[in-house]
Design a protein around this motif. Structure first.
Motif, mmCIF file in Angstrom:
data_model
loop_
_atom_site.group_PDB
_atom_site.id
_atom_site.type_symbol
_atom_site.label_atom_id
_atom_site.label_comp_id
_atom_site.label_asym_id
_atom_site.label_seq_id
_atom_site.Cartn_x
_atom_site.Cartn_y
_atom_site.Cartn_z
ATOM 1 N N ASP A 82 3.111 -5.551 51.126
ATOM 2 C CA ASP A 82 2.010 -6.239 51.762
ATOM 3 C C ASP A 82 0.683 -5.445 51.322
ATOM 4 O O ASP A 82 0.795 -4.251 50.905
ATOM 5 N N VAL A 91 -10.023 -1.807 57.868
ATOM 6 C CA VAL A 91 -11.283 -1.768 58.086
ATOM 7 C C VAL A 91 -12.195 -2.660 58.513
ATOM 8 O O VAL A 91 -11.567 -3.876 58.344
ATOM 9 N N GLY A 121 -1.828 -11.942 52.012
ATOM 10 C CA GLY A 121 -2.752 -13.048 52.568
ATOM 11 C C GLY A 121 -3.885 -13.338 52.047
ATOM 12 O O GLY A 121 -4.279 -14.599 51.840
ATOM 13 N N GLU A 177 -13.567 -15.968 55.487
ATOM 14 C CA GLU A 177 -13.069 -15.391 54.035
ATOM 15 C C GLU A 177 -12.301 -16.553 53.329
ATOM 16 O O GLU A 177 -11.321 -17.040 53.960
ATOM 17 N N SER A 184 -9.590 -17.097 56.179
ATOM 18 C CA SER A 184 -9.503 -16.199 57.128
ATOM 19 C C SER A 184 -10.681 -16.239 58.034
ATOM 20 O O SER A 184 -11.724 -16.202 57.591
ATOM 21 N N ARG A 188 -13.149 -9.197 63.974
ATOM 22 C CA ARG A 188 -13.120 -7.493 64.239
ATOM 23 C C ARG A 188 -14.465 -7.350 64.673
ATOM 24 O O ARG A 188 -14.640 -6.265 65.481
ATOM 25 N N ARG A 218 -4.266 -9.661 62.517
ATOM 26 C CA ARG A 218 -5.051 -8.373 63.062
ATOM 27 C C ARG A 218 -6.584 -8.838 63.160
ATOM 28 O O ARG A 218 -7.283 -8.655 62.120
ATOM 29 N N GLU A 222 -6.060 -17.074 61.067
ATOM 30 C CA GLU A 222 -5.495 -17.456 59.343
ATOM 31 C C GLU A 222 -5.198 -18.891 59.244
ATOM 32 O O GLU A 222 -4.505 -19.379 60.444
ATOM 33 N N LYS A 231 5.549 -15.880 53.547
ATOM 34 C CA LYS A 231 5.972 -14.743 52.850
ATOM 35 C C LYS A 231 7.464 -14.804 52.451
ATOM 36 O O LYS A 231 7.906 -14.059 51.700
HETATM 37 O O1 LIG Z 1 -1.058 -10.155 53.968
HETATM 38 P P1 LIG Z 1 -2.185 -9.051 53.957
HETATM 39 O O2 LIG Z 1 -2.382 -8.551 52.509
HETATM 40 O O3 LIG Z 1 -2.029 -7.879 54.951
HETATM 41 O O4 LIG Z 1 -3.478 -9.838 54.699
HETATM 42 C C1 LIG Z 1 -3.676 -10.212 55.709
HETATM 43 C C2 LIG Z 1 -5.414 -10.381 56.174
HETATM 44 O O5 LIG Z 1 -5.744 -9.098 55.438
HETATM 45 C C3 LIG Z 1 -7.130 -9.097 55.500
HETATM 46 O O6 LIG Z 1 -7.730 -8.768 56.881
HETATM 47 C C4 LIG Z 1 -7.134 -7.578 57.500
HETATM 48 O O7 LIG Z 1 -7.782 -6.475 56.862
HETATM 49 C C5 LIG Z 1 -9.186 -6.509 56.810
HETATM 50 C C6 LIG Z 1 -9.696 -5.039 56.273
HETATM 51 O O8 LIG Z 1 -9.027 -4.102 56.724
HETATM 52 C C7 LIG Z 1 -9.483 -6.118 58.561
HETATM 53 O O9 LIG Z 1 -11.034 -6.207 58.550
HETATM 54 C C8 LIG Z 1 -9.118 -7.527 59.252
HETATM 55 O O10 LIG Z 1 -9.400 -7.425 60.440
HETATM 56 C C9 LIG Z 1 -7.590 -7.485 59.111
HETATM 57 O O11 LIG Z 1 -6.984 -8.833 59.715
HETATM 58 C C10 LIG Z 1 -7.876 -9.784 54.939
HETATM 59 O O12 LIG Z 1 -9.191 -9.854 55.071
HETATM 60 C C11 LIG Z 1 -7.347 -11.520 55.134
HETATM 61 O O13 LIG Z 1 -8.071 -12.203 54.524
HETATM 62 C C12 LIG Z 1 -5.677 -11.607 55.297
HETATM 63 O O14 LIG Z 1 -5.559 -12.598 55.692
#
Ligand SMILES: O=P(O)(O)OC[C@H]1O[C@H](O[C@H]2O[C@H](CO)[C@@H](O)[C@H](O)[C@H]2O)[C@H](O)[C@@H](O)[C@@H]1O
Length: 312
Positions: A82, A91, A121, A177, A184, A188, A218, A222, A231
């Motif tokens: 991942d 961050v 994601g 995003e 997304s 945060r 987190r 989504e 996944k």
């Molecule tokens: O499947 P992943 O690669 O873990 O992607 C899942 C989401 O990750 C990102 O958001 C997360 O990380 C960000 C940067 O550290 C943080 O600001 C955010 O709070 C987290 O949820 C990404 O920006 C998302 O689009 C993905 O869905």
């Protein structure tokens, strides 16, 4: 079994015993203070016990590295990683979630020895821009970028992206995003009192799009097409694409930190092959068999794996 040494400082019992007061505060306050100290110590002890119990069930993949190697012996290791929270630290700004050069080298080392895929994601192009390693497989948008949906659903998603951006503009700190096949909505940087309102706004936009559904990660909402493709499917698809369908000699290792990674952990459990490793500092309900605390431990695990291959 080795217990986790790096138990977080804020969870530790107070180092100081209850303070002694000479004249102030009065006895009643002393009792309250002592009770509060005892209470917080008991809370900390309970949290430690819960953590230890969780670690019994999901031991550190580093501490149990030899056991992992033993299970993989004679089989083809296939690595699934991942991105956010696994290869990069979490961050505030999603566009700044870069991985370090050291982590890149660790992933490169693993990819030179084992088939390796990034399953994220994020949209595939974006995750590639972060990782920048040509020798890997990339599965973006929670795996949908391997088996892409139709142009029509892409068009609908552009519309919903605009609608979400407009309606969440009223909530300071909220950002949308575009992950190509998924979206997304980040919270945060949104004040906690506004989280509920943001979710309600998102849900009200989604009412017009019955083909999309919402899941939570987190501090992120989504939005993805309501098709059975996650996944876990991506992992199976990639194994098949690499010629490991129905193979008993394959040992997939999937490392991830979030709820969407659970789909892949479950697939591994049901296959009865390989292992899932959850990246988490705190106990969480998971189908992973092992744990690592944070991306730096992921890097160490990848280094160990590379070294073990050199030992062969
Ligand atoms: O499947 P992943 O690669 O873990 O992607 C899942 C989401 O990750 C990102 O958001 C997360 O990380 C960000 C940067 O550290 C943080 O600001 C955010 O709070 C987290 O949820 C990404 O920006 C998302 O689009 C993905 O869905």
């Amino acid at each position: 079994m080795t217990k986790h040494s790096a138990f977080s400082a804020e969870d530790a019992a107070p180092a100081q015993p209850a303070r002694r007061f000479t004249s102030y505060p009065p006895a009643s306050c002393r009792t309250a203070a002592a009770q509060a100290a005892t209470g917080s110590w008991l809370d900390a002890a309970a949290r430690r016990a819960e953590h230890d119990d969780w670690m019994e069930k999901h031991p550190s993949a580093l501490a149990e590295f030899e056991a992992v190697l033993g299970a993989a012996k004679g089989k083809q290791v296939v690595m699934f990683l991942d991105y956010d929270g696994t290869l990069s630290p979490i961050v505030k700004d999603p566009d700044s979630a870069v991985m370090t050069d050291e982590m890149r080298e660790a992933v490169r080392g693993v990819a030179e020895r084992f088939p390796t895929a990034i399953v994220s994601g994020r949209c595939r192009d974006k995750v590639f821009d972060f990782v920048r390693l040509a020798e890997l497989y990339y599965a973006g948008s929670h795996g949908m970028d391997i088996k892409g949906p139709t142009a029509q659903s892409k068009h609908a998603k552009a519309k919903v992206c605009r609608a979400l951006t407009a309606s969440t503009a009223a909530i300071p700190g909220a950002t949308v995003e575009n992950n190509k096949f998924c979206l997304s909505v980040h919270f945060r940087c949104v004040q906690e009192e506004k989280w509920r309102a943001l979710e309600d706004l998102v849900r009200s936009v989604l009412k017009d799009y019955p083909d999309l559904h919402l899941t939570k990660g987190r501090k992120v909402l989504e939005i993805r097409p309501s098709i059975k493709w996650d996944k876990g499917n991506a992992l199976q698809f990639l194994l098949e694409a690499q010629g490991f369908a129905d193979s008993n000699n394959v040992f997939p290792i999937y490392i991830g930190d979030d709820r969407t990674d659970e789909d892949a952990f479950k697939v591994l459990r049901s296959m009865g092959q390989g292992i899932g490793i959850l990246v988490s500092k705190i106990p969480k309900e998971t189908s992973a068999s092992y744990s690592l605390q944070e991306p730096s431990e992921v890097k160490e695990f990848l280094h160990k794996l590379v070294k073990s291959k050199q030992r062969d």
